[in-house]
Design a protein around this motif. Structure first.
Motif, short mmCIF file in Angstrom:
data_model
loop_
_atom_site.label_atom_id
_atom_site.label_comp_id
_atom_site.label_asym_id
_atom_site.label_seq_id
_atom_site.Cartn_x
_atom_site.Cartn_y
_atom_site.Cartn_z
N TRP A 281 5.86 30.55 -30.74
CA TRP A 281 5.93 31.72 -31.03
C TRP A 281 7.35 31.80 -31.76
N ALA A 282 6.97 31.89 -33.11
CA ALA A 282 8.31 32.18 -34.06
C ALA A 282 9.16 30.77 -34.23
N ARG A 283 8.60 29.72 -34.24
CA ARG A 283 9.15 28.38 -34.20
C ARG A 283 8.63 27.45 -35.56
N ILE A 284 9.68 26.58 -35.89
CA ILE A 284 9.34 25.60 -37.24
C ILE A 284 8.57 24.75 -36.53
N GLY A 285 7.49 24.40 -37.02
CA GLY A 285 6.44 23.05 -36.21
C GLY A 285 6.43 22.03 -37.24
N SER A 286 5.49 20.99 -36.91
CA SER A 286 5.45 19.90 -37.78
C SER A 286 3.91 19.95 -38.12
N PRO A 287 3.49 20.25 -39.49
CA PRO A 287 2.10 19.86 -39.79
C PRO A 287 1.72 18.36 -40.02
N ARG A 288 0.43 18.20 -40.21
CA ARG A 288 -0.03 16.82 -40.56
C ARG A 288 0.94 16.57 -41.88
N PRO A 289 1.74 15.39 -42.10
CA PRO A 289 2.41 15.02 -43.40
C PRO A 289 1.61 15.11 -44.97
N ASP A 290 0.51 14.52 -44.50
CA ASP A 290 -0.45 14.40 -45.67
C ASP A 290 -0.98 15.81 -46.21
N ALA A 291 -0.86 17.02 -45.35
CA ALA A 291 -1.30 18.10 -45.85
C ALA A 291 -0.17 18.69 -46.75
N GLN A 292 1.04 18.28 -46.37
CA GLN A 292 2.05 18.71 -47.51
C GLN A 292 2.66 17.75 -48.59
N ASP A 293 1.90 16.68 -48.83
CA ASP A 293 1.86 15.65 -49.89
C ASP A 293 1.63 16.32 -51.15
N PRO A 294 2.73 16.19 -51.95
CA PRO A 294 2.54 16.86 -53.44
C PRO A 294 1.26 16.35 -54.13
N VAL A 295 0.63 15.21 -53.65
CA VAL A 295 -0.43 14.58 -54.57
C VAL A 295 -1.63 15.39 -54.10
#
Length: 311
Positions: A281-295
């Motif tokens: 609840w109201a924390r910074i998390g870690s998504p799948r790295p490739d979902a944040q890949d600029p490509v």
């Protein structure tokens, strides 16, 4: 193993340290909440109204929206404004954005909260897209794109020098990926289950929010994606009654689900969270790295732009 650990971290959060009482005074702030008539959206609107924001409750059904507005008026003493929005129809999205811009010159927070989950496979958008990709990703992309001039001019003129766009994803994006051949109806799409298509759309939400952060972060736009929590909401209406009962007994109330996006959208800390993925609840998390890949983000963005260029 890493995916399982991340799923458990997001599904079984610690007690929240942030509450709606921590939201600052929002007098003078103009906000849109899509899907604001029910569930997390309605709880989000409630908290915003209670802190003096001017809130546009965007929803497809005028009847359901007006019932929600009346409920919220009784609870808060404040009245949200109905904005007719059908995210599954690109012409309707355009009409909603124009209607808003005729009424308002500023927009401080956009909650891309609305969405659908696991509808029957035969359901598609008015424009022939998979209903989940078309609603959850394409519809919100087009709405955000149309509102960008208002958002950016608001950021430039506001004392804080920023505005925020908060896009609802899900921890199930961890199980997703992007198969562009399945975004529109066809043989490839029909080989996938509704849950697989849902995970894909939620992956798309993270990729879109991340790309938005890269493109406009230096112009004062703070873009955040959010997993709201495993919640008891009407998102599960397409599941069997038995499965709904089992799930609802294990899930958190929608009021909890609103906390994380309210933290990202209203708190002082939220201004520093551009490009982040938030978890309960109201924390910074870690998504799948490739979902944040600029490509990946650029490829999705280019596809989205192509779909709306002639609307």
């Amino acid at each position: 193993m890493r995916t399982l650990s991340s799923l458990l971290n997001q599904a079984l959060p610690p007690k929240p340290k942030f509450s709606v009482d921590d939201i600052p005074d929002l007098t003078g702030k103009v906000v849109i909440v899509t899907g604001g008539n029910a569930g997390v959206g309605k709880e989000t609107v409630k908290a915003l109204l209670a802190h003096n924001a001017k809130v546009y409750l965007a929803a497809r059904s005028a009847e359901k929206a007006r019932a929600a507005i009346e409920d919220l008026r009784k609870e808060t003493g404040k009245e949200a404004i109905f904005l007719k929005l059908d995210l599954a129809n690109l012409e309707a999205v355009k009409a909603a954005a124009l209607e808003f811009q005729e009424k308002e010159k500023e927009l401080h927070i956009l909650f891309n909260n609305g969405g659908v989950m696991t509808p029957p496979l035969e359901q598609v958008t008015a424009d022939g897209y998979d209903l989940q990709m078309g609603t959850n990703v394409l519809g919100h992309f087009y709405l955000t794109k149309l509102l960008l001039p208002t958002l950016l001019s608001t950021a430039e003129a506001s004392p804080e020098k920023h505005v925020r766009v908060v896009t609802t994803s899900s921890m199930l994006h961890l199980l997703g990926s992007l198969n562009f051949d399945t975004f529109k109806d066809g043989p490839a799409r029909r080989k996938l289950s509704p849950m697989k298509l849902y995970s894909q759309s939620k992956y798309g939400n993270v990729a879109f929010a991340s790309e938005l952060s890269r493109r406009y972060g230096d112009k004062g736009l703070v873009s955040i994606s959010v997993h709201p929590g495993t919640l008891n909401s009407d998102l599960h209406r397409h599941m069997s009654k038995l499965r709904q009962r089992v799930m609802n007994a294990l899930l958190y109330p929608p009021s909890h689900g609103a906390l994380t996006q309210l933290w990202g959208g209203t708190s002082k800390e939220g201004a520093e969270l551009n490009g982040k993925y938030l978890i309960p609840w109201a924390r910074i998390g870690s998504p799948r790295p490739d979902a944040q890949d600029p490509v990946v983000g650029e490829k999705l963005w280019d596809w989205l732009e192509e779909q709306v260029k002639n609307v």
